[in-house]
Design an enzyme around this catalytic site. Structure first.
Site, PDB file in Angstrom:
ATOM      1  N   THR A  76       7.510   1.289   2.628  1.00  0.00           N
ATOM      2  CA  THR A  76       7.668   2.649   2.355  1.00  0.00           C
ATOM      3  C   THR A  76       8.994   2.872   1.538  1.00  0.00           C
ATOM      4  OG1 THR A  76       6.002   3.585   4.016  1.00  0.00           O
ATOM      5  CG2 THR A  76       7.735   5.104   2.733  1.00  0.00           C
ATOM      6  N   THR A 105       0.816  -1.223  -0.099  1.00  0.00           N
ATOM      7  CA  THR A 105      -0.214  -0.119  -0.063  1.00  0.00           C
ATOM      8  C   THR A 105       0.794   1.193   0.048  1.00  0.00           C
ATOM      9  OG1 THR A 105      -1.840   1.015   1.192  1.00  0.00           O
ATOM     10  CG2 THR A 105      -0.262   0.147   2.629  1.00  0.00           C
ATOM     11  N   LYS A 106       2.200   1.038   0.129  1.00  0.00           N
ATOM     12  CA  LYS A 106       2.815   2.423   0.445  1.00  0.00           C
ATOM     13  C   LYS A 106       3.426   3.032  -1.042  1.00  0.00           C
ATOM     14  CE  LYS A 106       3.311   2.258   4.924  1.00  0.00           C
ATOM     15  NZ  LYS A 106       2.711   3.361   5.735  1.00  0.00           N
ATOM     16  N   ASP A 107       3.061   2.344  -1.763  1.00  0.00           N
ATOM     17  CA  ASP A 107       3.266   2.744  -3.278  1.00  0.00           C
ATOM     18  C   ASP A 107       2.337   3.995  -3.480  1.00  0.00           C
ATOM     19  OD1 ASP A 107       4.809   0.508  -3.986  1.00  0.00           O
ATOM     20  OD2 ASP A 107       3.697  -0.193  -5.478  1.00  0.00           O
TER      21      ASP A 107
END
Length: 346
Positions: free
Chosen positions: A79, A47-49
């Site tokens: 991240t 999800t850090k994209d």
């Protein structure tokens, strides 16, 4: 995407629009309908994209980030990987201060994505000069032309999810979502998504998952930072020993704490029941939902959306390793059958 050849210009165009998948077996016997939003479908497998691309592009628009600059960040791994990936495409140098709690797999991936990595001791206070927070700050002060992302205290962390994850969840459920569940580290995912969803329907419950050894749950309930809550734990990217401003505690209805051991076994169970080979925090998220279900949080009409943050390949040396699980004392009489039985034919 070109019209004549169906190809994307680069991997960054693949970020977002991750799928919702119904959980059919792992939540069997619990009231409610449960769906995982599988963030490992992002090109950087987490999800850090979303925040890496959004924060860097906002910095470019504002003239904060210029060609040839260096990106610096504090990270438990995901991240950092996303920032390194975006930096490769955009031509920036990337330097990462990483917690020693991060798996060897994550650290190797960061180096192979071209980042320079500083591994910092995990079990020190946030203001210790050896902590990954302080190391990142020092590097930013020392390196001319560097930009410190500072995800724990960056409002753009929240904004990225307000503009992407929130709308996706609302549209994918046709507004029928009743509960949103996410692990809380920096708090950007849960806060940004919650802000969007609460604007659409104030009745949607926002449930945060925290770790034993973290201060977030107690702070949410008392607004007091309790140093006595802090002790070492193994889950990466979940919980905190400080209070991130990227967490909007007013948007979160309830926190549930999970243990290292239960989360590790649930991650392994997720692979064996749903065919989802996902990370430690994904196991923590499902474990938290199970505990909440046991407490009667959901009913047969509940539509529960759970963020499953990253991929299991980053934890091969951790909870997907029988040796590591044994070293932690995680195989007991209840779970001994979980140990993989491998037979070598000679």
């Amino acid at each position: 995407m070109r019209e004549d050849i169906q190809a994307y210009n680069n991997v960054l165009e693949l970020i977002g629009n991750t799928p919702l998948v119904k959980l059919n077996k792992i939540m069997k016997g619990f009231s409610g309908n449960f769906y995982g939003k599988i963030e490992s479908f992002n090109p950087g497998h987490s999800t850090k994209d979303r925040i890496a691309l959004y924060i860097l592009e906002e910095a470019e628009k504002k003239g904060i980030l210029k060609p040839g600059d260096t990106i610096i960040e504090t990270t438990s791994g995901n991240t950092g990987f996303s920032l390194a990936m975006v930096s490769v495409i955009k031509g920036y140098e990337c330097i990462l201060a990483v917690s020693s709690k991060s798996s060897e797999d994550k650290i190797a991936m960061l180096k192979n994505m071209g980042a320079k990595v500083y591994v910092c001791p995990a079990n020190v206070s946030a203001d210790d000069p050896r902590s990954y927070y302080q190391v990142a700050k020092r590097l930013h002060e020392e390196i001319k032309g560097s930009v410190y992302i500072n995800q724990y205290f960056n409002e753009l962390n929240i904004e990225a999810h307000y503009k992407s994850t929130g709308p996706e969840v609302w549209e994918q459920t046709n507004g029928k979502i009743t509960h949103f569940v996410a692990c809380c580290g920096t708090g950007g995912t849960i806060s940004g998504t919650a802000k969007y969803l609460k604007e659409k329907n104030t009745n949607i419950k926002i449930l945060g998952i925290d770790a034993y050894g973290s201060v977030l749950k107690k702070y949410h309930e008392t607004k007091e930072f309790d140093q006595k809550e802090i002790y070492p734990y193994r889950i990466e990217g979940l919980g905190k020993n400080l209070i991130p401003t990227a967490t909007d505690f007013d948007l979160i209805d309830k926190f549930e704490k999970v243990s290292d051991e239960d989360s590790a076994h649930t991650a392994r169970e997720l692979a064996k029941t749903e065919g989802m080979f996902l990370g430690y925090t994904s196991g923590a998220a499902i474990q938290g939902v199970k505990q909440l279900a046991d407490q009667g949080e959901f009913d047969e009409n509940s539509n529960v959306i759970i963020i499953l943050p990253d991929h299991g390949s980053r934890y091969m040396s951790k909870m997907f390793s029988d040796e590591w699980m044994m070293e932690q004392g995680f195989f007991d009489s209840v779970h001994e059958e979980d140990a993989t039985k491998v037979q070598f034919i000679k």
